[in-house]
Design a protein around this motif. Structure first.
Motif, PDB file in Angstrom:
ATOM      1  N   UNK A   1      63.314  49.743  43.065  1.00 26.27           N
ATOM      2  CA  UNK A   1      63.106  50.217  44.435  1.00 26.27           C
ATOM      3  C   UNK A   1      62.350  51.528  44.487  1.00 26.27           C
ATOM      4  N   UNK A   2      62.684  52.450  43.592  1.00 32.37           N
ATOM      5  CA  UNK A   2      61.968  53.723  43.550  1.00 32.37           C
ATOM      6  C   UNK A   2      60.508  53.500  43.188  1.00 32.37           C
ATOM      7  N   UNK A   3      60.263  52.623  42.222  1.00 28.80           N
ATOM      8  CA  UNK A   3      58.885  52.323  41.828  1.00 28.80           C
ATOM      9  C   UNK A   3      58.104  51.692  42.976  1.00 28.80           C
ATOM     10  N   UNK A   4      58.739  50.791  43.716  1.00 27.19           N
ATOM     11  CA  UNK A   4      58.037  50.082  44.790  1.00 27.19           C
ATOM     12  C   UNK A   4      57.947  50.935  46.056  1.00 27.19           C
ATOM     13  N   UNK A   5      59.105  51.348  46.603  1.00 26.39           N
ATOM     14  CA  UNK A   5      59.115  52.015  47.911  1.00 26.39           C
ATOM     15  C   UNK A   5      58.609  53.451  47.871  1.00 26.39           C
ATOM     16  N   UNK A   6      58.913  54.163  46.787  1.00 23.62           N
ATOM     17  CA  UNK A   6      58.545  55.581  46.720  1.00 23.62           C
ATOM     18  C   UNK A   6      57.195  55.756  46.037  1.00 23.62           C
ATOM     19  N   UNK A   7      57.083  55.271  44.808  1.00 27.96           N
ATOM     20  CA  UNK A   7      55.854  55.505  44.041  1.00 27.96           C
ATOM     21  C   UNK A   7      54.676  54.668  44.542  1.00 27.96           C
ATOM     22  N   UNK A   8      54.852  53.359  44.656  1.00 28.09           N
ATOM     23  CA  UNK A   8      53.733  52.486  45.016  1.00 28.09           C
ATOM     24  C   UNK A   8      53.395  52.551  46.505  1.00 28.09           C
TER      25      UNK A   8
ATOM     26  N   UNK B   1      64.602  63.854  48.401  1.00 28.79           N
ATOM     27  CA  UNK B   1      65.474  62.705  48.664  1.00 28.79           C
ATOM     28  C   UNK B   1      64.726  61.382  48.693  1.00 28.79           C
ATOM     29  N   UNK B   2      63.402  61.427  48.652  1.00 29.17           N
ATOM     30  CA  UNK B   2      62.528  60.247  48.707  1.00 29.17           C
ATOM     31  C   UNK B   2      62.498  59.583  50.080  1.00 29.17           C
ATOM     32  N   UNK B   3      63.064  60.233  51.098  1.00 35.26           N
ATOM     33  CA  UNK B   3      62.940  59.779  52.478  1.00 35.26           C
ATOM     34  C   UNK B   3      63.333  58.337  52.698  1.00 35.26           C
ATOM     35  N   UNK B   4      62.545  57.644  53.525  1.00 38.66           N
ATOM     36  CA  UNK B   4      62.820  56.249  53.871  1.00 38.66           C
ATOM     37  C   UNK B   4      62.852  55.369  52.624  1.00 38.66           C
ATOM     38  N   UNK B   5      61.963  55.631  51.679  1.00 31.66           N
ATOM     39  CA  UNK B   5      61.962  54.861  50.430  1.00 31.66           C
ATOM     40  C   UNK B   5      63.250  55.040  49.649  1.00 31.66           C
ATOM     41  N   UNK B   6      63.789  56.251  49.655  1.00 31.59           N
ATOM     42  CA  UNK B   6      65.074  56.500  48.996  1.00 31.59           C
ATOM     43  C   UNK B   6      66.203  55.746  49.665  1.00 31.59           C
ATOM     44  N   UNK B   7      66.195  55.730  51.005  1.00 27.79           N
ATOM     45  CA  UNK B   7      67.224  54.987  51.734  1.00 27.79           C
ATOM     46  C   UNK B   7      67.120  53.491  51.460  1.00 27.79           C
ATOM     47  N   UNK B   8      65.895  52.935  51.549  1.00 27.65           N
ATOM     48  CA  UNK B   8      65.725  51.503  51.295  1.00 27.65           C
ATOM     49  C   UNK B   8      66.131  51.138  49.871  1.00 27.65           C
TER      50      UNK B   8
ATOM     51  N   UNK C   1      54.690  54.833  48.778  1.00 33.99           N
ATOM     52  CA  UNK C   1      54.702  56.188  49.322  1.00 33.99           C
ATOM     53  C   UNK C   1      55.547  56.368  50.567  1.00 33.99           C
ATOM     54  N   UNK C   2      56.631  55.625  50.683  1.00 35.53           N
ATOM     55  CA  UNK C   2      57.490  55.689  51.876  1.00 35.53           C
ATOM     56  C   UNK C   2      58.451  56.878  51.781  1.00 35.53           C
ATOM     57  N   UNK C   3      57.908  58.068  51.779  1.00 31.78           N
ATOM     58  CA  UNK C   3      58.726  59.264  51.559  1.00 31.78           C
ATOM     59  C   UNK C   3      58.952  60.086  52.829  1.00 31.78           C
ATOM     60  N   UNK C   4      58.579  59.524  53.993  1.00 28.51           N
ATOM     61  CA  UNK C   4      58.809  60.264  55.227  1.00 28.51           C
ATOM     62  C   UNK C   4      60.318  60.465  55.427  1.00 28.51           C
TER      63      UNK C   4
ATOM     64  N   UNK D   1      75.404  58.355  58.754  1.00 27.49           N
ATOM     65  CA  UNK D   1      75.805  59.242  57.654  1.00 27.49           C
ATOM     66  C   UNK D   1      74.735  59.354  56.568  1.00 27.49           C
ATOM     67  N   UNK D   2      73.637  58.643  56.728  1.00 26.65           N
ATOM     68  CA  UNK D   2      72.580  58.644  55.720  1.00 26.65           C
ATOM     69  C   UNK D   2      71.547  59.714  56.065  1.00 26.65           C
ATOM     70  N   UNK D   3      71.386  60.671  55.177  1.00 20.85           N
ATOM     71  CA  UNK D   3      70.452  61.759  55.416  1.00 20.85           C
ATOM     72  C   UNK D   3      69.488  61.870  54.240  1.00 20.85           C
ATOM     73  N   UNK D   4      68.292  61.374  54.450  1.00 14.20           N
ATOM     74  CA  UNK D   4      67.237  61.418  53.435  1.00 14.20           C
ATOM     75  C   UNK D   4      66.100  62.294  53.945  1.00 14.20           C
TER      76      UNK D   4
END
Length: 166
Positions: free
Chosen positions: A35-42, A61-68, A44-47, A53-56
């Protein structure tokens, strides 16, 4: 070994419960890496992202990509754990439909507690004079023990009982 297992079936079941729970832990790690490789790195879903209770929103925190990533990892880990516990640990003859909704409630409660409780336990331990590293370790131990103490009996007697256990 077989004789010991036959003589101590409840102890063996509890050991299996704890050991085989690691299959879901491994699933969680693998899905988190993917998930980190896809959503965050590839992608760029870091907004910044915040919901209930979820605070990214913190910078790392990797933003939306971290949450997903968290969401997919947790859901898949819980699905794997449900199957492992039902089929291999408790060898339950409960219907999938009857057990699944109960397990979903338990999983949601455990996940929420695991997200919320560590901050309070860590803070309390630091106020008692522990350094942050030790306080975090104590919080992890408390979370783990609480999850086992709550989950095992609920799984055995309410969610996944054998007809002979009812």
């Amino acid at each position: 070994m077989r004789r010991w297992i036959d003589e101590h079936p409840n102890i063996w079941e509890f050991i299996l419960f704890n050991v085989l729970s690691n299959i879901s832990t491994a699933t969680r790690f693998i899905v988190a890496w993917i998930g980190t490789a896809v959503f965050v790195s590839a992608m760029g879903m870091t907004q910044p992202f915040s919901f209930l209770i979820f605070n990214y929103t913190a910078p790392n925190s990797n933003g939306l990509g971290g949450f997903l990533t968290f969401l997919f990892a947790e859901v898949l880990a819980q699905v794997v754990n449900f199957i492992v516990q039902m089929k291999w640990v408790f060898k339950s003859d409960s219907s999938f439909k009857d057990a699944a909704w109960k397990y979903a409630i338990l999983a949601i409660i455990v996940v929420v507690v695991n997200l919320v409780l560590p901050g309070y336990v860590t803070d309390m331990c630091v106020r008692w004079g522990m350094n942050v590293g030790l306080a975090s370790t104590v919080a992890t131990i408390v979370n783990t023990l609480l999850a086992v103490v709550v989950s095992y009996p609920l799984l055995k007697f309410w969610i996944m009982p054998k007809k002979s256990d009812k």
